[in-house]
Motif scaffolding. Structure first.
Motif, short mmCIF file in Angstrom:
data_model
loop_
_atom_site.label_atom_id
_atom_site.label_comp_id
_atom_site.label_asym_id
_atom_site.label_seq_id
_atom_site.Cartn_x
_atom_site.Cartn_y
_atom_site.Cartn_z
N ALA A 8 9.23 -13.53 13.85
CA ALA A 8 8.37 -14.57 14.43
C ALA A 8 9.20 -15.68 15.05
O ALA A 8 10.36 -15.90 14.67
CB ALA A 8 7.46 -15.15 13.35
N LEU A 9 8.61 -16.37 15.98
CA LEU A 9 9.25 -17.54 16.57
C LEU A 9 9.42 -18.57 15.48
O LEU A 9 8.49 -18.85 14.73
CB LEU A 9 8.37 -18.10 17.69
CG LEU A 9 8.89 -19.30 18.47
CD1 LEU A 9 10.16 -18.92 19.22
CD2 LEU A 9 7.85 -19.78 19.45
N PRO A 10 10.63 -19.13 15.33
CA PRO A 10 10.83 -20.14 14.28
C PRO A 10 9.85 -21.30 14.43
O PRO A 10 9.52 -21.71 15.53
CB PRO A 10 12.27 -20.61 14.51
CG PRO A 10 12.92 -19.50 15.26
CD PRO A 10 11.82 -18.88 16.09
N GLN A 11 9.40 -21.81 13.30
CA GLN A 11 8.45 -22.92 13.30
C GLN A 11 9.18 -24.25 13.43
O GLN A 11 10.35 -24.36 13.13
CB GLN A 11 7.64 -22.92 12.00
CG GLN A 11 6.75 -21.70 11.86
CD GLN A 11 5.71 -21.62 12.94
OE1 GLN A 11 5.00 -22.58 13.19
NE2 GLN A 11 5.60 -20.48 13.60
N GLY A 12 8.46 -25.26 13.86
CA GLY A 12 9.03 -26.59 14.01
C GLY A 12 9.87 -26.70 15.27
O GLY A 12 9.61 -26.06 16.26
N GLU A 13 10.90 -27.51 15.19
CA GLU A 13 11.77 -27.72 16.34
C GLU A 13 12.68 -26.52 16.51
O GLU A 13 13.32 -26.06 15.57
CB GLU A 13 12.59 -28.99 16.12
CG GLU A 13 13.30 -29.44 17.36
CD GLU A 13 13.85 -30.84 17.21
OE1 GLU A 13 15.07 -30.98 17.33
OE2 GLU A 13 13.07 -31.76 16.97
N VAL A 14 12.73 -25.98 17.71
CA VAL A 14 13.49 -24.78 18.02
C VAL A 14 14.54 -25.13 19.07
O VAL A 14 14.23 -25.79 20.06
CB VAL A 14 12.55 -23.67 18.57
CG1 VAL A 14 13.34 -22.43 18.94
CG2 VAL A 14 11.47 -23.35 17.57
N THR A 15 15.76 -24.67 18.85
CA THR A 15 16.79 -24.91 19.86
C THR A 15 16.64 -23.89 20.98
O THR A 15 16.00 -22.85 20.82
CB THR A 15 18.21 -24.79 19.27
OG1 THR A 15 18.42 -23.44 18.87
CG2 THR A 15 18.41 -25.74 18.10
N GLU A 17 18.92 -21.99 22.08
CA GLU A 17 19.57 -20.74 21.65
C GLU A 17 18.65 -19.90 20.77
O GLU A 17 18.60 -18.67 20.92
CB GLU A 17 20.87 -21.05 20.89
CG GLU A 17 21.98 -21.59 21.76
CD GLU A 17 21.92 -23.10 21.94
OE1 GLU A 17 20.99 -23.77 21.39
OE2 GLU A 17 22.78 -23.64 22.65
N GLU A 18 17.93 -20.53 19.86
CA GLU A 18 17.00 -19.80 18.99
C GLU A 18 15.87 -19.18 19.81
O GLU A 18 15.47 -18.05 19.57
CB GLU A 18 16.42 -20.73 17.93
CG GLU A 18 17.40 -21.17 16.87
CD GLU A 18 16.86 -22.26 15.97
OE1 GLU A 18 17.32 -22.30 14.82
OE2 GLU A 18 16.01 -23.05 16.40
N PHE A 19 15.36 -19.94 20.77
CA PHE A 19 14.27 -19.44 21.60
C PHE A 19 14.74 -18.25 22.44
O PHE A 19 14.06 -17.23 22.51
CB PHE A 19 13.75 -20.56 22.50
CG PHE A 19 12.54 -20.17 23.29
CD1 PHE A 19 11.30 -20.09 22.69
CD2 PHE A 19 12.63 -19.89 24.64
CE1 PHE A 19 10.17 -19.73 23.41
CE2 PHE A 19 11.52 -19.53 25.38
CZ PHE A 19 10.28 -19.46 24.76
N GLY A 88 5.18 -26.29 21.14
CA GLY A 88 6.31 -26.44 20.23
C GLY A 88 7.34 -27.38 20.79
O GLY A 88 7.33 -27.74 21.96
N LYS A 89 8.24 -27.77 19.97
CA LYS A 89 9.32 -28.65 20.40
C LYS A 89 10.57 -27.80 20.55
O LYS A 89 11.03 -27.16 19.61
CB LYS A 89 9.55 -29.76 19.38
CG LYS A 89 10.72 -30.61 19.69
CD LYS A 89 10.30 -32.00 19.93
CE LYS A 89 11.57 -32.85 20.09
NZ LYS A 89 11.60 -33.64 21.19
N ILE A 90 11.12 -27.77 21.75
CA ILE A 90 12.32 -27.02 22.02
C ILE A 90 13.38 -28.03 22.46
O ILE A 90 13.19 -28.75 23.44
CB ILE A 90 12.10 -25.97 23.12
CG1 ILE A 90 11.03 -24.99 22.67
CG2 ILE A 90 13.40 -25.25 23.44
CD1 ILE A 90 10.57 -24.03 23.73
N THR A 91 14.46 -28.08 21.75
CA THR A 91 15.53 -29.01 22.10
C THR A 91 16.47 -28.34 23.08
O THR A 91 16.66 -27.13 23.05
CB THR A 91 16.31 -29.46 20.87
OG1 THR A 91 16.87 -28.31 20.23
CG2 THR A 91 15.44 -30.20 19.88
N GLN A 92 17.04 -29.09 23.97
CA GLN A 92 17.96 -28.57 24.97
C GLN A 92 19.38 -28.71 24.44
O GLN A 92 20.05 -29.70 24.68
CB GLN A 92 17.81 -29.32 26.30
CG GLN A 92 16.48 -29.09 26.96
CD GLN A 92 16.34 -27.66 27.50
OE1 GLN A 92 17.30 -27.01 27.82
NE2 GLN A 92 15.11 -27.21 27.58
#
Length: 96
Positions: A8-15, A17-19, A88-92
């Motif tokens: 599954a797509l990680p929950q919460g803030e996702v980097t 790289e994780e995405f 979701g929140k995806i950090t750059q």
């Protein structure tokens, strides 16, 4: 047709790289690029409604060179689309 279970797509803030790593699970031809069909499969794994439309919109939004796929050089655009559409929140972070 074989059924595959995806992480599954990680929950919460996702980097970024994780995405991108999560999307890589759906790269059926292992070319390092995500097609509309591969993105649709990824969205369906999240049980999202209208996955086909969202996948088409995601590729259209991210595909800067109009080759029909999204590569690492276009990943930032896909991340922005996903953040808007998936809520979701995806950090750059990193080189994306």
């Amino acid at each position: 047709m074989a059924f595959m279970r995806y992480r599954a797509l990680p929950q919460g803030e996702v980097t970024a790289e994780e995405f991108w790593a999560w999307l890589g699970q759906f790269d059926a031809d292992h070319d390092g690029r995500i097609s509309r069909e591969e993105l649709q499969r990824a969205l369906r794994s999240l049980n999202l409604w209208f996955a086909s439309w969202k996948a088409r919109g995601g590729v259209q939004a991210a595909d800067a060179n109009r080759d029909g796929t999204v590569g690492k050089e276009e990943a930032g655009r896909l991340f922005a689309y996903a953040q808007k559409q998936l809520g979701g929140k995806i950090t750059q972070l990193g080189s994306y």
